[in-house]
Design a protein around this motif. Structure first.
Motif, short mmCIF file in Angstrom:
data_model
loop_
_atom_site.label_atom_id
_atom_site.label_comp_id
_atom_site.label_asym_id
_atom_site.label_seq_id
_atom_site.Cartn_x
_atom_site.Cartn_y
_atom_site.Cartn_z
N UNK A 291 -1.79 11.62 -5.70
CA UNK A 291 -1.01 11.23 -4.53
C UNK A 291 -1.88 10.59 -3.45
N UNK A 292 -3.08 11.15 -3.25
CA UNK A 292 -4.00 10.58 -2.27
C UNK A 292 -4.39 9.15 -2.64
N UNK A 293 -4.67 8.93 -3.91
CA UNK A 293 -5.10 7.60 -4.35
C UNK A 293 -3.95 6.59 -4.31
N UNK A 294 -2.74 7.05 -4.59
CA UNK A 294 -1.59 6.16 -4.46
C UNK A 294 -1.42 5.75 -3.00
N UNK A 345 8.11 11.51 1.76
CA UNK A 345 8.67 12.11 0.56
C UNK A 345 7.68 13.11 -0.05
N UNK A 346 6.40 12.75 -0.05
CA UNK A 346 5.38 13.64 -0.59
C UNK A 346 5.28 14.92 0.23
N UNK A 347 5.29 14.77 1.54
CA UNK A 347 5.20 15.94 2.42
C UNK A 347 6.38 16.88 2.18
N UNK A 348 7.57 16.30 2.06
CA UNK A 348 8.77 17.11 1.82
C UNK A 348 8.72 17.75 0.44
N UNK A 349 8.27 17.00 -0.55
CA UNK A 349 8.21 17.51 -1.92
C UNK A 349 7.28 18.68 -2.05
N UNK A 350 6.14 18.62 -1.37
CA UNK A 350 5.19 19.74 -1.40
C UNK A 350 5.78 20.95 -0.70
N UNK A 362 8.76 9.76 -9.12
CA UNK A 362 9.57 9.21 -8.04
C UNK A 362 8.76 8.23 -7.20
N UNK A 363 7.50 8.58 -6.94
CA UNK A 363 6.61 7.70 -6.17
C UNK A 363 6.35 6.40 -6.93
N UNK A 365 8.20 4.96 -9.20
CA UNK A 365 9.41 4.13 -9.28
C UNK A 365 9.72 3.47 -7.94
N UNK A 366 9.38 4.11 -6.84
CA UNK A 366 9.55 3.49 -5.53
C UNK A 366 8.61 2.29 -5.39
N UNK A 367 7.42 2.43 -5.94
CA UNK A 367 6.47 1.31 -5.93
C UNK A 367 6.99 0.17 -6.78
N UNK A 368 7.57 0.50 -7.93
CA UNK A 368 8.15 -0.53 -8.80
C UNK A 368 9.28 -1.26 -8.09
N UNK A 369 10.13 -0.51 -7.37
CA UNK A 369 11.24 -1.13 -6.64
C UNK A 369 10.73 -2.08 -5.56
N UNK A 370 9.69 -1.67 -4.85
CA UNK A 370 9.12 -2.51 -3.82
C UNK A 370 8.53 -3.79 -4.42
N UNK A 371 7.88 -3.67 -5.56
CA UNK A 371 7.32 -4.86 -6.21
C UNK A 371 8.41 -5.84 -6.62
N UNK A 372 9.53 -5.31 -7.09
CA UNK A 372 10.66 -6.16 -7.43
C UNK A 372 11.22 -6.86 -6.21
N UNK A 373 11.31 -6.13 -5.08
CA UNK A 373 11.79 -6.73 -3.83
C UNK A 373 10.91 -7.86 -3.36
#
Length: 377
Positions: A291-294, A345-350, A362-363, A365-373
């Motif tokens: 998560x830190x590296x993402x 999202x990460x803070x809430x998930x933890x 989930x993280x 796939x959000x990156x994939x969605x942003x790349x598509x946008x």
């Protein structure tokens, strides 16, 4: 079974690195050292010093160097002015100096370290510095006054004081004992009481260059030919670079860059395999690091849209990938938005103990969605 005192971790020591009191050379902070030395030699020594900067850049090492210097320097009175030694030109203190032996043994009577205490009930470090620890300063100042010389307190870090502890330190800063200097280390000074900040002189520690990073890592016993990549990925923090080295962070980041190189489409099996490695007790450390590296990747991607790809790559092919994913201002804004969303999202998930694999996927796939946008814009 309770943890033996000698096995308890120190809250002010980075795993895999020497304790700040044992660090021989401070790299990259010559400006802060010079500012403090000038204040000392010109008779403008403040009773409170706030040492600020990002985590892992040497703030604690600087504080210990300042403490050793102050403890070893004689107090000069008006009667001593004509016979006083020449002003010092460095904060270095000879290892053979008797004060150094006391400091290294943790037994110097005029030095007090204020940090999180060990909780015997839970058998782990307390989450904050409590007022009970600050109250011990009353006895410290009473006893150390009998020895003469300066008294030094290091608060590491001041950010971890609870409200009562912070107010107690504030009272000391407002009415400091004679010949006492309080050194407060802070990663986030904006979180401190404004009145604490106003009572201290600030020393700002900056990020390390790749050259200083390599030298600081070598001092910690880490010899690497990836100094530039570590400096880039750690943001110039040697503490973070040590963590990345110990956890093989460069390899994991390289895997992330490789995974993201196919965006705006993902290699689904590869993404699933990466998420699966974050599951269970054995995967807890990898989960945090992933998560830190993402987060670092998203930050570097957003910055690339504004300033172009980085001059120094943290992984092979990174510059080309960032140019593709973030070619303009719109992309930069979109990636910055994703970074904030992912962080929340990460803070809430933890907090709710969400399944690590599910949170990582989930993280991704959000990156994939942003790349598509960005690709469709």
């Amino acid at each position: 079974m309770a943890t033996a005192p000698e096995d308890r971790p120190l809250p002010d020591q980075i795993e895999g690195a020497p304790h700040p009191s044992e660090t021989a050379v401070l790299y990259g902070q010559s400006r802060a050292e010079a500012d403090f030395l000038e204040a000392f030699t010109t008779g403008r020594l403040h009773s409170g010093w706030l040492i600020t900067g990002p985590r892992g850049v040497g703030k604690a090492t600087l504080a210990w160097r300042m403490a050793a210097f102050l403890l070893s320097q004689p107090l000069v009175t008006a009667d001593d002015m004509f016979g006083a030694p020449p002003p010092p030109t460095t904060l270095d203190v000879d290892d053979a100096h008797p004060d150094m032996a006391l400091i290294r043994s943790g037994a110097h009577p005029r030095l007090f370290i204020l940090r999180r205490a060990w909780d015997d009930k839970t058998d782990k470090l307390k989450s904050v510095i409590t007022v009970d620890e600050v109250r011990k300063l009353k006895n410290f100042f009473a006893m150390s006054a009998a020895d003469g010389g300066r008294r030094v307190v290091i608060v590491d870090p001041a950010d971890e004081m609870n409200v009562n502890a912070a107010n107690a330190i504030l009272k000391l800063l407002e009415e400091p004992p004679a010949d006492a200097v309080i050194l407060l280390i802070s990663h986030a000074p904006s979180r401190l009481l404004p009145t604490i900040r106003s009572r201290c002189r600030e020393l700002r520690c900056g990020l390390l260059s790749a050259e200083d990073m390599t030298a600081a890592l070598a001092q910690s016993g880490i010899h690497t030919d990836a100094g530039e990549a570590l400096a880039a990925l750690s943001g110039g923090s040697v503490g973070e670079a040590i963590r990345l080295t110990n956890l093989d962070g460069l390899s994991l980041y390289s895997n992330l860059v490789s995974l993201f190189s196919t965006l705006p489409n993902f290699d689904r099996p590869r993404a699933l395999a990466m998420a699966d490695k974050c599951v269970g007790k054995a995967g807890a450390t990898r989960f945090e690091l992933t998560l830190d590296l993402i987060d670092k990747f998203l930050t570097r991607t957003a910055r690339a849209g504004l300033h172009g790809p980085p001059d120094i790559q943290a992984a092979q092919g990174e510059a080309l990938l960032l140019s593709k994913l973030s070619p303009n201002d719109y992309a930069a804004r979109r990636w910055a938005q994703v970074a904030q969303t992912v962080s929340d999202r990460t803070r809430h998930g933890k907090a709710v103990n969400l399944d690590p694999a599910a949170l990582v996927l989930d993280t991704l796939f959000r990156i994939e969605k942003a790349a598509l946008d960005v690709a469709a814009a």
